[in-house]
Design a protein around this motif. Structure first.
Motif, PDB file in Angstrom:
ATOM      1  N   ASP A  48       4.589  -3.236   8.414  1.00 25.57           N
ATOM      2  CA  ASP A  48       5.460  -4.301   8.853  1.00 25.57           C
ATOM      3  C   ASP A  48       6.744  -4.118   8.012  1.00 25.57           C
ATOM      4  OD1 ASP A  48       3.737  -5.985  10.530  1.00 25.57           O
ATOM      5  OD2 ASP A  48       2.640  -5.896   8.693  1.00 25.57           O
ATOM      6  N   PHE A  49       6.655  -3.507   6.847  1.00 18.78           N
ATOM      7  CA  PHE A  49       7.888  -3.698   5.853  1.00 18.78           C
ATOM      8  C   PHE A  49       7.978  -2.428   5.152  1.00 18.78           C
ATOM      9  CE2 PHE A  49      10.672  -4.959   2.477  1.00 18.78           C
ATOM     10  CZ  PHE A  49      11.514  -5.698   3.280  1.00 18.78           C
ATOM     11  N   LEU A 101       4.987   6.873   4.776  1.00 16.67           N
ATOM     12  CA  LEU A 101       3.597   5.926   5.247  1.00 16.67           C
ATOM     13  C   LEU A 101       4.198   5.352   6.419  1.00 16.67           C
ATOM     14  CD1 LEU A 101       0.599   5.166   5.295  1.00 16.67           C
ATOM     15  CD2 LEU A 101       1.697   3.494   3.413  1.00 16.67           C
ATOM     16  N   ALA A 102       5.513   4.529   6.027  1.00 15.81           N
ATOM     17  CA  ALA A 102       6.022   3.665   7.104  1.00 15.81           C
ATOM     18  C   ALA A 102       6.241   4.427   8.477  1.00 15.81           C
ATOM     19  CB  ALA A 102       7.280   2.938   6.640  1.00 15.81           C
ATOM     20  N   THR A 135       0.651  -1.240   0.040  1.00 18.91           N
ATOM     21  CA  THR A 135       0.074  -0.015  -0.071  1.00 18.91           C
ATOM     22  C   THR A 135       0.916   0.977   0.043  1.00 18.91           C
ATOM     23  OG1 THR A 135      -1.799   1.146   1.179  1.00 18.91           O
ATOM     24  CG2 THR A 135      -0.214   0.012   2.413  1.00 18.91           C
ATOM     25  N   GLY A 136       0.455   2.146  -0.774  1.00 18.66           N
ATOM     26  CA  GLY A 136       0.994   3.174  -0.756  1.00 18.66           C
ATOM     27  C   GLY A 136       0.338   4.645   0.037  1.00 18.66           C
ATOM     28  N   ARG A 137      -0.924   4.477  -0.303  1.00 14.77           N
ATOM     29  CA  ARG A 137      -1.719   5.421   0.600  1.00 14.77           C
ATOM     30  C   ARG A 137      -2.383   4.931   2.022  1.00 14.77           C
ATOM     31  NH1 ARG A 137      -2.794  10.106  -1.450  1.00 14.77           N
ATOM     32  NH2 ARG A 137      -5.165  10.310  -1.308  1.00 14.77           N
ATOM     33  N   GLY A 138      -2.309   3.696   2.448  1.00 16.78           N
ATOM     34  CA  GLY A 138      -2.371   3.318   3.778  1.00 16.78           C
ATOM     35  C   GLY A 138      -3.760   2.762   3.769  1.00 16.78           C
TER      36      GLY A 138
END
Length: 283
Positions: free
Chosen positions: A216-217, A207-208, A186-189
């Protein structure tokens, strides 16, 4: 179904799960589902290619991966068709795509409605742009199986599964077809879970950082200081840890879970990459 009946069934399932014993099994027994959602402009550049490289790694060790969300393949389906191992699989892949398109038209729905407003805000411009990102998750391995919705995996290697783009429906379909885990990019979440451990992989470091309690990663490192190959190996190592005993972050952050229940979340197996001879598959 009454609440009392539901509770009784859950107690039976938990009692059954409590009888499992941890045993070493070979990595070739693994079946990993692959899904993306809330994609952004980096999804097809970082997260999805990393998952594709992971898929190639696992397949090279005799394992199995499953790619789904057929409508997200529209416009890039020929990339998968060209990698079908047999003419029969080619025909099945053509049917896989066309059947979904016919389903849309039979219900007076637009086939090429993607990308979503969120995708566009994240930098995805066209359906083909999004689909080229989706198919990156398949890596470069040959397609060895094409499955109907909820059909169990029969052949090791890369499989294609008929399921929609909806995150929850597609991830559930992956689990029903035999996936022990879902890798979700996912990029937007998109903070969701499925019936099996769901590893959330961000396409970007922002986002991370903002969602460190459930991402998680971080595949966003690919545009910073790590190569795709390095991240694929890191992801494989992380997957093996989770399938061993490590909790995914979303599960670890849920303080309501007791330690006994936490031990029942996930796969009760210790995975090894060597070829240890006789193996028991207890999953």
């Amino acid at each position: 179904m009454s609440r009392k009946k539901q509770k009784m069934l859950m107690n039976e399932l938990m009692a059954y799960a409590a009888t499992f014993k941890r045993e070493k099994v070979n990595a070739k027994e693994l079946i990993i589902g692959m899904k993306c959602g809330g994609s952004d402009g980096l999804s097809g550049i970082t997260a999805n290619p990393v998952v594709g490289a992971f898929s190639d790694l696992l397949v090279s060790k005799g394992g199995t991966t499953i790619l789904t969300e057929v409508p997200e393949m529209f416009g890039a389906e020929t990339l998968l068709m060209n990698r079908c191992a047999t003419p029969e699989l080619f025909d099945k892949t053509v049917d896989l795509i066309n059947n979904f398109k016919n389903y849309f038209t039979s219900h007076n729905q637009t086939i090429y409605e993607n990308p979503s407003p969120g995708n566009k805000k994240g930098g995805i411009s066209t359906l083909e742009d999004k689909s080229l990102g989706c198919t990156q998750k398949s890596g470069s391995s040959l397609v060895k199986g094409v499955l109907e919705y909820a059909e169990p995996v029969k052949v090791k290697g890369l499989n294609l599964l008929s399921a929609p783009g909806n995150d929850l429906v597609a991830a559930t379909a992956l689990a029903v077809s035999g996936a022990h885990m879902v890798l979700f990019t996912t990029g937007r979440g998109t903070p969701f879970a499925s019936p099996v451990p769901t590893v959330k992989i961000s396409s970007n470091s922002k986002l991370a950082g903002h969602k460190s309690n459930w991402i998680d990663f971080n595949a966003g490192q690919m545009v910073e200081d790590k190569t795709k190959e390095e991240l694929a190996q890191d992801l494989l190592n992380y997957v093996l840890e989770v399938l061993g005993r490590r909790l995914i972050r979303a599960a670890a952050s849920m303080s309501m879970l007791s330690s006994s229940r936490r031990n029942s979340v996930g796969i009760v197996a210790e995975i090894v990459l060597t070829a240890p001879g006789k193996q028991k598959h207890i999953l």
